[in-house]
Design a protein around this motif. Sequence first.
Motif, PDB file in Angstrom:
ATOM      1  N   ALA A  91       1.364  -3.979   4.937  1.00  0.00           N
ATOM      2  CA  ALA A  91       0.418  -2.997   5.480  1.00  0.00           C
ATOM      3  C   ALA A  91      -0.521  -2.495   4.384  1.00  0.00           C
ATOM      4  O   ALA A  91      -0.220  -2.610   3.199  1.00  0.00           O
ATOM      5  CB  ALA A  91       1.190  -1.826   6.085  1.00  0.00           C
ATOM      6  N   PRO A  92      -1.683  -1.938   4.756  1.00  0.00           N
ATOM      7  CA  PRO A  92      -2.559  -1.314   3.762  1.00  0.00           C
ATOM      8  C   PRO A  92      -1.824  -0.210   3.012  1.00  0.00           C
ATOM      9  O   PRO A  92      -0.820   0.324   3.489  1.00  0.00           O
ATOM     10  CB  PRO A  92      -3.699  -0.745   4.615  1.00  0.00           C
ATOM     11  CG  PRO A  92      -3.671  -1.540   5.884  1.00  0.00           C
ATOM     12  CD  PRO A  92      -2.239  -1.888   6.121  1.00  0.00           C
ATOM     13  N   VAL A  93      -2.337   0.144   1.846  1.00  0.00           N
ATOM     14  CA  VAL A  93      -1.666   1.127   0.990  1.00  0.00           C
ATOM     15  C   VAL A  93      -1.299   2.386   1.758  1.00  0.00           C
ATOM     16  O   VAL A  93      -0.173   2.891   1.666  1.00  0.00           O
ATOM     17  CB  VAL A  93      -2.563   1.483  -0.216  1.00  0.00           C
ATOM     18  CG1 VAL A  93      -1.960   2.647  -1.006  1.00  0.00           C
ATOM     19  CG2 VAL A  93      -2.739   0.283  -1.119  1.00  0.00           C
ATOM     20  N   ALA A  94      -2.224   2.896   2.538  1.00  0.00           N
ATOM     21  CA  ALA A  94      -1.989   4.158   3.244  1.00  0.00           C
ATOM     22  C   ALA A  94      -0.854   4.060   4.255  1.00  0.00           C
ATOM     23  O   ALA A  94      -0.274   5.084   4.637  1.00  0.00           O
ATOM     24  CB  ALA A  94      -3.269   4.610   3.941  1.00  0.00           C
ATOM     25  N   PHE A  95      -0.514   2.855   4.685  1.00  0.00           N
ATOM     26  CA  PHE A  95       0.525   2.667   5.696  1.00  0.00           C
ATOM     27  C   PHE A  95       1.750   1.949   5.125  1.00  0.00           C
ATOM     28  O   PHE A  95       2.570   1.429   5.865  1.00  0.00           O
ATOM     29  CB  PHE A  95      -0.051   1.892   6.882  1.00  0.00           C
ATOM     30  CG  PHE A  95      -1.196   2.584   7.553  1.00  0.00           C
ATOM     31  CD1 PHE A  95      -0.987   3.431   8.628  1.00  0.00           C
ATOM     32  CD2 PHE A  95      -2.499   2.424   7.081  1.00  0.00           C
ATOM     33  CE1 PHE A  95      -2.047   4.094   9.227  1.00  0.00           C
ATOM     34  CE2 PHE A  95      -3.566   3.081   7.677  1.00  0.00           C
ATOM     35  CZ  PHE A  95      -3.339   3.922   8.749  1.00  0.00           C
ATOM     36  N   SER A  96       1.855   1.918   3.801  1.00  0.00           N
ATOM     37  CA  SER A  96       2.914   1.163   3.135  1.00  0.00           C
ATOM     38  C   SER A  96       4.183   1.958   2.908  1.00  0.00           C
ATOM     39  O   SER A  96       5.220   1.392   2.567  1.00  0.00           O
ATOM     40  CB  SER A  96       2.400   0.664   1.777  1.00  0.00           C
ATOM     41  OG  SER A  96       2.136   1.760   0.909  1.00  0.00           O
ATOM     42  N   GLY A  97       4.115   3.274   3.080  1.00  0.00           N
ATOM     43  CA  GLY A  97       5.278   4.112   2.806  1.00  0.00           C
ATOM     44  C   GLY A  97       5.354   4.566   1.358  1.00  0.00           C
ATOM     45  O   GLY A  97       6.285   5.280   0.983  1.00  0.00           O
ATOM     46  N   THR A  98       4.389   4.169   0.529  1.00  0.00           N
ATOM     47  CA  THR A  98       4.350   4.636  -0.855  1.00  0.00           C
ATOM     48  C   THR A  98       4.195   6.153  -0.870  1.00  0.00           C
ATOM     49  O   THR A  98       3.370   6.691  -0.128  1.00  0.00           O
ATOM     50  CB  THR A  98       3.162   3.997  -1.602  1.00  0.00           C
ATOM     51  OG1 THR A  98       3.288   2.576  -1.540  1.00  0.00           O
ATOM     52  CG2 THR A  98       3.128   4.446  -3.052  1.00  0.00           C
ATOM     53  N   PRO A  99       4.992   6.860  -1.684  1.00  0.00           N
ATOM     54  CA  PRO A  99       4.883   8.317  -1.708  1.00  0.00           C
ATOM     55  C   PRO A  99       3.453   8.789  -1.959  1.00  0.00           C
ATOM     56  O   PRO A  99       2.742   8.244  -2.795  1.00  0.00           O
ATOM     57  CB  PRO A  99       5.811   8.715  -2.869  1.00  0.00           C
ATOM     58  CG  PRO A  99       6.818   7.610  -2.925  1.00  0.00           C
ATOM     59  CD  PRO A  99       6.059   6.373  -2.572  1.00  0.00           C
ATOM     60  N   ARG A 100       3.040   9.776  -1.198  1.00  0.00           N
ATOM     61  CA  ARG A 100       1.730  10.426  -1.313  1.00  0.00           C
ATOM     62  C   ARG A 100       0.559   9.504  -0.998  1.00  0.00           C
ATOM     63  O   ARG A 100      -0.571   9.764  -1.383  1.00  0.00           O
ATOM     64  CB  ARG A 100       1.552  11.039  -2.699  1.00  0.00           C
ATOM     65  CG  ARG A 100       2.617  12.078  -3.035  1.00  0.00           C
ATOM     66  CD  ARG A 100       2.561  12.497  -4.487  1.00  0.00           C
ATOM     67  NE  ARG A 100       3.720  13.317  -4.821  1.00  0.00           N
ATOM     68  CZ  ARG A 100       4.204  13.461  -6.042  1.00  0.00           C
ATOM     69  NH1 ARG A 100       3.618  12.859  -7.061  1.00  0.00           N
ATOM     70  NH2 ARG A 100       5.253  14.223  -6.268  1.00  0.00           N
ATOM     71  N   SER A 101       0.837   8.413  -0.294  1.00  0.00           N
ATOM     72  CA  SER A 101      -0.243   7.501   0.087  1.00  0.00           C
ATOM     73  C   SER A 101      -0.813   7.835   1.460  1.00  0.00           C
ATOM     74  O   SER A 101      -1.877   7.338   1.830  1.00  0.00           O
ATOM     75  CB  SER A 101       0.246   6.054   0.075  1.00  0.00           C
ATOM     76  OG  SER A 101       1.258   5.863   1.048  1.00  0.00           O
ATOM     77  N   PHE A 102      -0.112   8.665   2.225  1.00  0.00           N
ATOM     78  CA  PHE A 102      -0.582   9.047   3.562  1.00  0.00           C
ATOM     79  C   PHE A 102      -0.206  10.498   3.785  1.00  0.00           C
ATOM     80  O   PHE A 102       0.977  10.846   3.839  1.00  0.00           O
ATOM     81  CB  PHE A 102       0.066   8.164   4.633  1.00  0.00           C
ATOM     82  CG  PHE A 102      -0.456   8.399   6.033  1.00  0.00           C
ATOM     83  CD1 PHE A 102      -1.491   7.618   6.532  1.00  0.00           C
ATOM     84  CD2 PHE A 102       0.100   9.373   6.851  1.00  0.00           C
ATOM     85  CE1 PHE A 102      -1.974   7.818   7.824  1.00  0.00           C
ATOM     86  CE2 PHE A 102      -0.369   9.583   8.140  1.00  0.00           C
ATOM     87  CZ  PHE A 102      -1.411   8.798   8.629  1.00  0.00           C
ATOM     88  N   THR A 103      -1.212  11.341   3.885  1.00  0.00           N
ATOM     89  CA  THR A 103      -0.979  12.763   4.101  1.00  0.00           C
ATOM     90  C   THR A 103      -1.750  13.219   5.323  1.00  0.00           C
ATOM     91  O   THR A 103      -2.940  12.948   5.445  1.00  0.00           O
ATOM     92  CB  THR A 103      -1.422  13.600   2.882  1.00  0.00           C
ATOM     93  OG1 THR A 103      -0.724  13.147   1.718  1.00  0.00           O
ATOM     94  CG2 THR A 103      -1.122  15.079   3.099  1.00  0.00           C
ATOM     95  N   TYR A 104      -1.046  13.891   6.197  1.00  0.00           N
ATOM     96  CA  TYR A 104      -1.672  14.455   7.398  1.00  0.00           C
ATOM     97  C   TYR A 104      -1.480  15.965   7.370  1.00  0.00           C
ATOM     98  O   TYR A 104      -0.348  16.455   7.295  1.00  0.00           O
ATOM     99  CB  TYR A 104      -1.047  13.858   8.655  1.00  0.00           C
ATOM    100  CG  TYR A 104      -1.368  14.609   9.929  1.00  0.00           C
ATOM    101  CD1 TYR A 104      -2.684  14.767  10.359  1.00  0.00           C
ATOM    102  CD2 TYR A 104      -0.347  15.162  10.708  1.00  0.00           C
ATOM    103  CE1 TYR A 104      -2.975  15.458  11.522  1.00  0.00           C
ATOM    104  CE2 TYR A 104      -0.624  15.852  11.880  1.00  0.00           C
ATOM    105  CZ  TYR A 104      -1.946  15.998  12.279  1.00  0.00           C
ATOM    106  OH  TYR A 104      -2.237  16.689  13.433  1.00  0.00           O
ATOM    107  N   LEU A 105      -2.589  16.699   7.414  1.00  0.00           N
ATOM    108  CA  LEU A 105      -2.556  18.154   7.471  1.00  0.00           C
ATOM    109  C   LEU A 105      -3.090  18.582   8.824  1.00  0.00           C
ATOM    110  O   LEU A 105      -4.275  18.402   9.129  1.00  0.00           O
ATOM    111  CB  LEU A 105      -3.395  18.760   6.347  1.00  0.00           C
ATOM    112  CG  LEU A 105      -2.842  18.539   4.931  1.00  0.00           C
ATOM    113  CD1 LEU A 105      -3.832  19.028   3.886  1.00  0.00           C
ATOM    114  CD2 LEU A 105      -1.504  19.241   4.762  1.00  0.00           C
TER     115      LEU A 105
END
Length: 371
Positions: free
Chosen positions: A116-130
Amino acid sequence: MISSARIEGFKRITDQQFDFAPLTVLTGLNGSGKTSLIQALLLTHEASVGHGGTVRLNGPHGMELGSAEDALNWDCGDDGIKIQLLDSSESSKNWNFGASAEDSMFLNVINRPDVAPVAFSGTPRSFTYLSAERLGPRTSAETSSLPDNEIEVGRTGQYCAHVLHELGNGLLEKKDRTHPSSEGGTRQLLKYEVEHWLSEIARPIEISGERLPRSTVAELRFRVPGYTWVRSTNMGFGLTYALPIILAGLIAETGGMLIVENPEAHLHPAGQSRIGVFLAWLAGKGVQCVVETHSDHVLNGIRRGVAEFHHLKHDYVVVHWFDDSGMDEGSLNLETLRIGADGSISGWPKGFFDQYQIDVASLGKIRRSRK
């Protein structure tokens, strides 16, 4: 980064393609489809980081999508929900969801990409939703069970005090995230960088996050320079609503994604404009920002970030205007606008941040009639 998304069969979206840029702005009428687009991204992320064959419709990222009947578009047929993301290299990543029954509280993950793209890879702090419902002032805040190198601010900003406690007195990890006024200088503590931005957005302020000894709670404290420390409950909503945006942006993974709903909430107009500048600056540092807003001040701050401060190239911004007036159920009326190098907008649809002009014209007409 994501360059486009094609969504089929999700909620009111029958089949729609959305362009993305380093900074993507979603604005428009209430109930016109902005949240559906964000929820599609949240659903895709949850399916990507999970390893099971299903994805919950209620719970992750605070989603409350109901049952499969609510999530599937009325015209999707047997194909279910399809989400295709293209990255900057035009590489296609595809997800497909189906339902076992209309009243299921989950969807079956029929297909997802191996990588998956970086934002959807599960890497810490790669996807943040506020979310729009961030936490206001509290006497105490939650702590996270994650290790220091994985801790995040949380969907409502609930972990901000804990993040500041654990990371605030350390040097800013991302060397290029130093405030623009001190770029090229010595890296500052994360806490000082947060204070610098918050002071511009809200008011001159110092901040502290403290985890209480032998407890699972933390607290935020603020201090106006020269005065004593006070709890966040004595500082109002603007600071606690803006804080997670700044803190999340400064620790976000390069190449990741930050989704922010209503960044303008509880901020005065100058602060709304300045947070728009911050988001443009952050996008220029390699964090893809998706912003849902109803504020012309935020939009104008972004335009200044492009044209005046040169934080971001003008073609790195895309604005989607959602307007469902006169449209049939199940369809979206979407107009895509661009920002010029001089901060201009490529078009100005009816209803697009024109209420100020409408109100002023009406008041002027009243004054003239009385003369």
